[in-house]
Design a protein around this motif. Structure first.
Motif, PDB file in Angstrom:
ATOM      1  N   VAL A  74     -67.043   3.806   0.693  1.00  0.00           N
ATOM      2  CA  VAL A  74     -67.764   2.538   0.596  1.00  0.00           C
ATOM      3  C   VAL A  74     -67.559   1.924  -0.784  1.00  0.00           C
ATOM      4  CG1 VAL A  74     -70.037   1.435   0.647  1.00  0.00           C
ATOM      5  CG2 VAL A  74     -69.492   3.229   2.314  1.00  0.00           C
ATOM      6  N   GLN A  75     -67.662   2.755  -1.811  1.00  0.00           N
ATOM      7  CA  GLN A  75     -67.485   2.274  -3.179  1.00  0.00           C
ATOM      8  C   GLN A  75     -66.103   1.661  -3.381  1.00  0.00           C
ATOM      9  OE1 GLN A  75     -67.582   5.384  -6.129  1.00  0.00           O
ATOM     10  NE2 GLN A  75     -67.613   3.977  -7.859  1.00  0.00           N
ATOM     11  N   MET A  76     -65.062   2.372  -2.957  1.00  0.00           N
ATOM     12  CA  MET A  76     -63.708   1.851  -3.133  1.00  0.00           C
ATOM     13  C   MET A  76     -63.475   0.600  -2.291  1.00  0.00           C
ATOM     14  SD  MET A  76     -61.154   5.142  -3.627  1.00  0.00           S
ATOM     15  CE  MET A  76     -61.454   5.902  -2.021  1.00  0.00           C
ATOM     16  N   GLN A 149     -65.781  19.145  -9.494  1.00  0.00           N
ATOM     17  CA  GLN A 149     -66.855  18.212  -9.201  1.00  0.00           C
ATOM     18  C   GLN A 149     -66.569  17.359  -7.961  1.00  0.00           C
ATOM     19  OE1 GLN A 149     -69.667  18.465 -11.059  1.00  0.00           O
ATOM     20  NE2 GLN A 149     -68.518  20.144 -11.977  1.00  0.00           N
ATOM     21  N   LEU A 150     -65.394  17.511  -7.385  1.00  0.00           N
ATOM     22  CA  LEU A 150     -65.006  16.636  -6.293  1.00  0.00           C
ATOM     23  C   LEU A 150     -64.697  17.421  -5.031  1.00  0.00           C
ATOM     24  CD1 LEU A 150     -62.544  14.222  -8.139  1.00  0.00           C
ATOM     25  CD2 LEU A 150     -64.912  13.748  -7.496  1.00  0.00           C
ATOM     26  N   MET A 151     -64.956  16.768  -3.891  1.00  0.00           N
ATOM     27  CA  MET A 151     -64.477  17.300  -2.631  1.00  0.00           C
ATOM     28  C   MET A 151     -63.022  16.896  -2.463  1.00  0.00           C
ATOM     29  SD  MET A 151     -67.618  16.341  -0.100  1.00  0.00           S
ATOM     30  CE  MET A 151     -69.315  16.536  -0.662  1.00  0.00           C
ATOM     31  N   PRO A 152     -62.272  17.614  -1.621  1.00  0.00           N
ATOM     32  CA  PRO A 152     -60.882  17.229  -1.377  1.00  0.00           C
ATOM     33  C   PRO A 152     -60.766  15.776  -0.919  1.00  0.00           C
ATOM     34  CG  PRO A 152     -61.307  19.404  -0.501  1.00  0.00           C
ATOM     35  CD  PRO A 152     -62.632  18.866  -0.937  1.00  0.00           C
ATOM     36  N   MET A 154     -61.193  13.085  -2.608  1.00  0.00           N
ATOM     37  CA  MET A 154     -61.961  12.099  -3.368  1.00  0.00           C
ATOM     38  C   MET A 154     -61.240  11.722  -4.661  1.00  0.00           C
ATOM     39  SD  MET A 154     -65.940  13.256  -2.770  1.00  0.00           S
ATOM     40  CE  MET A 154     -66.586  11.815  -3.633  1.00  0.00           C
ATOM     41  N   ALA A 155     -61.314  10.459  -5.005  1.00  0.00           N
ATOM     42  CA  ALA A 155     -60.703   9.969  -6.233  1.00  0.00           C
ATOM     43  C   ALA A 155     -61.493  10.449  -7.442  1.00  0.00           C
ATOM     44  CB  ALA A 155     -60.658   8.446  -6.219  1.00  0.00           C
ATOM     45  N   THR A 156     -60.792  10.678  -8.533  1.00  0.00           N
ATOM     46  CA  THR A 156     -61.459  11.040  -9.774  1.00  0.00           C
ATOM     47  C   THR A 156     -62.043   9.789 -10.425  1.00  0.00           C
ATOM     48  OG1 THR A 156     -59.486  10.720 -11.134  1.00  0.00           O
ATOM     49  CG2 THR A 156     -59.775  12.897 -10.110  1.00  0.00           C
ATOM     50  N   GLN A 157     -62.917   9.993 -11.386  1.00  0.00           N
ATOM     51  CA  GLN A 157     -63.468   8.843 -12.102  1.00  0.00           C
ATOM     52  C   GLN A 157     -62.388   8.098 -12.849  1.00  0.00           C
ATOM     53  OE1 GLN A 157     -66.699   7.702 -11.833  1.00  0.00           O
ATOM     54  NE2 GLN A 157     -65.734   5.926 -12.819  1.00  0.00           N
ATOM     55  N   ALA A 158     -61.401   8.838 -13.377  1.00  0.00           N
ATOM     56  CA  ALA A 158     -60.302   8.183 -14.088  1.00  0.00           C
ATOM     57  C   ALA A 158     -59.512   7.283 -13.144  1.00  0.00           C
ATOM     58  CB  ALA A 158     -59.384   9.234 -14.714  1.00  0.00           C
ATOM     59  N   GLN A 159     -59.317   7.729 -11.904  1.00  0.00           N
ATOM     60  CA  GLN A 159     -58.601   6.897 -10.934  1.00  0.00           C
ATOM     61  C   GLN A 159     -59.404   5.654 -10.570  1.00  0.00           C
ATOM     62  OE1 GLN A 159     -58.030  10.104  -8.085  1.00  0.00           O
ATOM     63  NE2 GLN A 159     -55.805  10.045  -8.397  1.00  0.00           N
ATOM     64  N   LEU A 160     -60.707   5.804 -10.402  1.00  0.00           N
ATOM     65  CA  LEU A 160     -61.546   4.648 -10.104  1.00  0.00           C
ATOM     66  C   LEU A 160     -61.554   3.665 -11.268  1.00  0.00           C
ATOM     67  CD1 LEU A 160     -64.595   6.401  -8.387  1.00  0.00           C
ATOM     68  CD2 LEU A 160     -62.700   5.187  -7.280  1.00  0.00           C
ATOM     69  N   HIS A 182     -58.125  10.019   0.799  1.00  0.00           N
ATOM     70  CA  HIS A 182     -59.545  10.174   1.117  1.00  0.00           C
ATOM     71  C   HIS A 182     -59.731  10.368   2.617  1.00  0.00           C
ATOM     72  CE1 HIS A 182     -63.856   9.185   1.185  1.00  0.00           C
ATOM     73  NE2 HIS A 182     -63.856   9.398  -0.112  1.00  0.00           N
ATOM     74  N   HIS A 183     -59.077   9.543   3.414  1.00  0.00           N
ATOM     75  CA  HIS A 183     -59.180   9.634   4.873  1.00  0.00           C
ATOM     76  C   HIS A 183     -58.588  10.938   5.409  1.00  0.00           C
ATOM     77  CE1 HIS A 183     -61.024   5.868   5.501  1.00  0.00           C
ATOM     78  NE2 HIS A 183     -60.281   5.398   6.485  1.00  0.00           N
TER      79      HIS A 183
END
Length: 230
Positions: A74-76, A149-152, A154-160, A182-183
């Protein structure tokens, strides 16, 4: 308000974000904004069910972890709508955000109905069979080299953060690449939920996710190819 700040505000509101998402459909571009929908009372908590899933069940783990996974989609989706004017990309992002926000609310309702908390101190992905998720070793332990800190998928904060600096075609390409990964992870999670959950409504929603996200993966791959990034 900066794009990420607006996104965080929308996600924090949970189901109340759905009318907001609907109001910004690409189909309404250039038209006067419609009056806001009246606020709906949340109503009493759903009635408890006999023999609900346990706190450590596949159903509980699926609902909790998939809600977290969906929230980033949703965020992306909302981020890219501010970074491009491409109708196809914005429509796809809107569809993903709206669909997954609705599913977040549905899974929250299940947890409430089962008498379980929305969050848990249990390691993420613990409900999955070891080896069933690419890039994840199972039992809540990330594979070697993975971000703990991430599930498989998921984008990292640096990527976002990088995505937020891009515009136009560059933003579209990065969004599509991140959302495909992500999908792909989301489909693996959903297949596990469909195969192992005992509650029919969980299996049904998991199947819907597998079908819908697999179709979106195919579409996004074709969109990448169109942009010379296949």
């Amino acid at each position: 308000m900066r794009p990420r700040a607006r996104v965080a505000t929308m996600i924090a509101t949970g189901l109340l974000a759905v009318p907001v998402l609907a109001a910004c459909s690409s189909d309404d571009a250039g038209k006067p904004a419609a009056p806001p929908a009246p606020a709906r009372a949340l109503g009493p908590a759903p009635a408890a069910v006999p023999n609900p899933p346990a706190d450590d069940s596949v159903e509980a783990g699926f609902a909790r972890d998939m809600r977290t996974h969906h929230a980033q989609a949703v965020q992306m989706g909302m981020m890219i709508r501010d970074l491009t004017q491409d109708d196809a990309t914005r429509k796809l992002a809107y569809d993903i955000a709206l669909t997954q926000q609705e599913q977040i609310g549905r899974m929250a309702s299940w947890l409430q109905m089962w008498g379980l908390t929305l969050g848990s101190t249990r390691p993420v992905m613990q409900w999955m069979t070891p080896g069933s998720m690419p890039g994840h070793s199972g039992h809540g332990t990330p594979a070697a080299g993975a971000d703990t800190q991430l599930m498989p998928g998921m984008a990292t904060q640096a990527q976002l953060d990088k995505l937020a600096t891009l515009h136009g075609k560059d933003a579209e390409v990065m969004f599509l690449q991140l959302m495909i990964a992500h999908h792909e992870a989301g489909v693996a999670m959903a297949r596990e939920g469909e195969a192992r959950a005992q509650v029919q409504q969980v299996r049904d929603l998991a199947n819907t996710m597998v079908v819908g996200q697999s179709s979106e993966i195919d579409l996004m791959r074709s969109m990448l190819t169109e942009r010379g990034a296949g």
